[in-house]
Design a protein around this motif. Structure first.
Motif, PDB file in Angstrom:
ATOM      1  N   UNK A   1       3.414 -11.898  -2.231  1.00  0.00           N
ATOM      2  CA  UNK A   1       2.558 -11.254  -1.232  1.00  0.00           C
ATOM      3  C   UNK A   1       2.986  -9.807  -0.967  1.00  0.00           C
ATOM      4  N   UNK A   2       1.971  -8.962  -0.869  1.00  0.00           N
ATOM      5  CA  UNK A   2       2.123  -7.533  -0.568  1.00  0.00           C
ATOM      6  C   UNK A   2       2.616  -6.711  -1.756  1.00  0.00           C
ATOM      7  N   UNK A   3       2.997  -7.346  -2.867  1.00  0.00           N
ATOM      8  CA  UNK A   3       3.371  -6.584  -4.053  1.00  0.00           C
ATOM      9  C   UNK A   3       2.100  -6.131  -4.774  1.00  0.00           C
ATOM     10  N   UNK A   4       2.054  -4.882  -5.143  1.00  0.00           N
ATOM     11  CA  UNK A   4       0.886  -4.333  -5.820  1.00  0.00           C
ATOM     12  C   UNK A   4       1.050  -4.481  -7.331  1.00  0.00           C
ATOM     13  N   UNK A   5       0.022  -5.029  -7.970  1.00  0.00           N
ATOM     14  CA  UNK A   5       0.018  -5.194  -9.421  1.00  0.00           C
ATOM     15  C   UNK A   5      -1.080  -4.319 -10.014  1.00  0.00           C
TER      16      UNK A   5
END
Length: 227
Positions: free
Chosen positions: A168-172
């Motif tokens: 969650x909240x990690x940008x890919x």
């Protein structure tokens, strides 16, 4: 080995793909028209549908839409070079991936394995059941419910949700998602990601136009949350 239903009207392509898959141990049923392919679905009960876009009569997009009305059978489209408009429509209709013809048998085999592979993003220490608002994700049973009601997710939609929600909240970036979710190790078509995100949002979001779960960061990619 997975059972594959191939719907392809070109005899040379149909015979070549069928032979290549049989040599790799697949049980294959081939059909030349969309109508014949749909008729074979219930009897053959395939694990995956390999579907040509340009079919006589009922075309591949129409077949894809009809299959998606009551099934989440994995679907890979076969398309000729330059069929960009049809590729977009096919992805929006629910296809999980596509292959440009002509394609080597090992490429088709690798793409089939990637689509069918059940991802396990739980990892050590992750809870089996995760709850995000009305959304519940069962990482072991590979099921998703919204407000207590089961959601029917295509394989690519489920894998994308599992991957994003694992961090969650990690940008890919789109390329990272293509590599990690679709297992494309080359610079592939970002439309696969965008079409899948749009379909997934339509199923999991309270309001697809104002996403709560799968969010876009313009110029960067997608993230799950914040919630």
């Amino acid at each position: 080995m997975p059972r594959v239903l191939l719907i392809e009207d070109d005899p040379s392509v149909r015979e070549g793909v069928e032979l290549g898959l049989r040599r790799r141990g697949h049980d294959v049923r081939a059909a030349a028209t969309g109508e014949d392919g749909l008729a074979a679905l219930a009897e053959f009960r395939p694990d995956l549908l390999l579907l040509d876009l340009m079919l006589p009569g009922m075309n591949g997009v129409q077949v894809c839409r009809q299959v998606r009305e009551n099934s989440q059978l994995p679907i890979i489209m076969l398309t000729a070079r330059g069929d960009d408009f049809d590729v977009v429509i096919g992805l929006e209709a629910g296809a999980d991936d596509y292959i440009v013809k002509p394609a080597r048998p090992e490429v088709i085999e690798a793409r089939i394995r990637a689509v069918l592979r059940r991802m396990d993003d739980s990892g050590p220490g992750r809870p089996v059941i995760e709850v995000y608002g009305e959304l519940t994700i069962d990482r072991v049973g590979l099921t998703v419910t919204k407000a207590g009601r089961p959601l029917s997710l295509a394989p690519s939609e489920l894998r994308l949700l599992l991957h994003l929600s694992a961090a969650p909240e990690q940008v890919f970036s789109r390329q990272q998602l293509l590599e990690n979710v679709w297992e494309h190790t080359f610079h592939a078509d970002a439309r696969l990601v965008d079409a899948c995100v749009a379909r997934l949002r339509g199923k999991i979001e309270p309001e697809a136009g104002s996403p709560r779960y799968v969010q876009t960061l313009r110029g960067f990619g997608y993230r799950f949350g914040p919630l």
